[in-house]
Design a protein around this motif. Structure first.
Motif, mmCIF file in Angstrom:
data_model
loop_
_atom_site.group_PDB
_atom_site.id
_atom_site.type_symbol
_atom_site.label_atom_id
_atom_site.label_comp_id
_atom_site.label_asym_id
_atom_site.label_seq_id
_atom_site.Cartn_x
_atom_site.Cartn_y
_atom_site.Cartn_z
ATOM 1 N N TRP A 101 0.781 -1.040 -0.066
ATOM 2 C CA TRP A 101 0.032 0.089 -0.058
ATOM 3 C C TRP A 101 1.011 1.278 0.020
ATOM 4 C CZ3 TRP A 101 -0.325 4.083 3.328
ATOM 5 C CH2 TRP A 101 -1.357 5.037 2.958
ATOM 6 N N SER A 104 2.302 2.016 -3.378
ATOM 7 C CA SER A 104 1.465 2.343 -4.223
ATOM 8 C C SER A 104 1.167 3.768 -4.162
ATOM 9 C CB SER A 104 0.076 1.397 -4.169
ATOM 10 O OG SER A 104 -0.807 1.724 -3.005
ATOM 11 N N GLN A 105 1.191 4.186 -2.859
ATOM 12 C CA GLN A 105 0.826 5.608 -2.368
ATOM 13 C C GLN A 105 2.193 6.479 -3.068
ATOM 14 O OE1 GLN A 105 -1.984 6.760 -1.113
ATOM 15 N NE2 GLN A 105 -2.458 4.691 -1.596
ATOM 16 N N ARG A 108 1.875 6.587 -6.549
ATOM 17 C CA ARG A 108 0.624 7.532 -7.076
ATOM 18 C C ARG A 108 1.287 8.913 -7.202
ATOM 19 N NH1 ARG A 108 -3.854 8.087 -2.950
ATOM 20 N NH2 ARG A 108 -4.503 10.195 -3.493
#
Length: 188
Positions: A101, A104-105, A108
């Motif tokens: 996670w 992924s941040q 992003r």
């Protein structure tokens, strides 16, 4: 937990609000609140684990106003062989969920993640995807920090242990300041 007045205390004070936000608002991050009880055995005082647990068991704990529901356990509530304890709400981080996670941040927000092999930590800046030197390098070498030039942290030691996954029916995480297996052993 870090000792009062150290950089670790500041880091933990500043980190708690974000961990609480993740636990409250973003379950996909793999962070959840966990009721916690920490017990002290008198025979562990002065041992490696007893020293490690000392801050968690202080009656004047600096983090009492940081984490929810902090309390000193009354002597009448302590099991046999336990001479002190605290209870509070902590967080539990499922790293199998949290680390992907977190990556992924980063992605992003335009971060480029790149792995490489270097002999010195300073060489990592030359691995930037643009061909320019990187402004920031995140060192995630773990045990490799012992041998990485520019870091060479001889204090890094592998931790041995047994991990047993069990269904936590009581709904509370319990930690004990030591075991009878050795003065550097703990149960949590």
């Amino acid at each position: 937990v870090g000792k009062q007045g150290t950089a670790s205390e500041l880091y933990e004070r500043n980190t708690w609000p974000e961990l609480a936000r993740l636990a409250t608002d973003l379950p996909e991050a793999g962070v959840h609140f966990q009721d916690t009880v920490v017990y002290r055995r008198a025979k562990d005082v002065g041992t490696a684990t007893g020293d490690w647990f000392a801050e968690l068991l202080r009656e004047d704990a600096w983090f009492a106003d940081v984490v929810p529901n902090f309390k000193i356990l009354p002597k009448s509530a302590l099991p046999p062989g336990i001479d002190g304890g605290t209870a509070f709400t902590s967080v539990c981080i499922n790293t199998a969920l949290y680390l992907p996670w977190l990556a992924s941040q980063c992605l992003r927000h335009g971060v480029v993640l790149k792995r490489g092999i270097v002999a010195h930590v300073a060489d990592a800046a030359g691995l930037h995807h643009s061909g320019q030197r990187a402004d920031v390098v995140v060192n995630c070498t773990g045990l490799g920090a012992r041998a990485l030039g520019g870091v060479a942290d001889a204090a890094v030691e592998p931790a041995r242990g047994q991990i047993v996954l069990v269904r936590n029916e009581p709904g509370v995480m319990v930690s004990v300041s030591g075991t009878d297996d050795g003065e550097d052993e703990a149960t949590y």
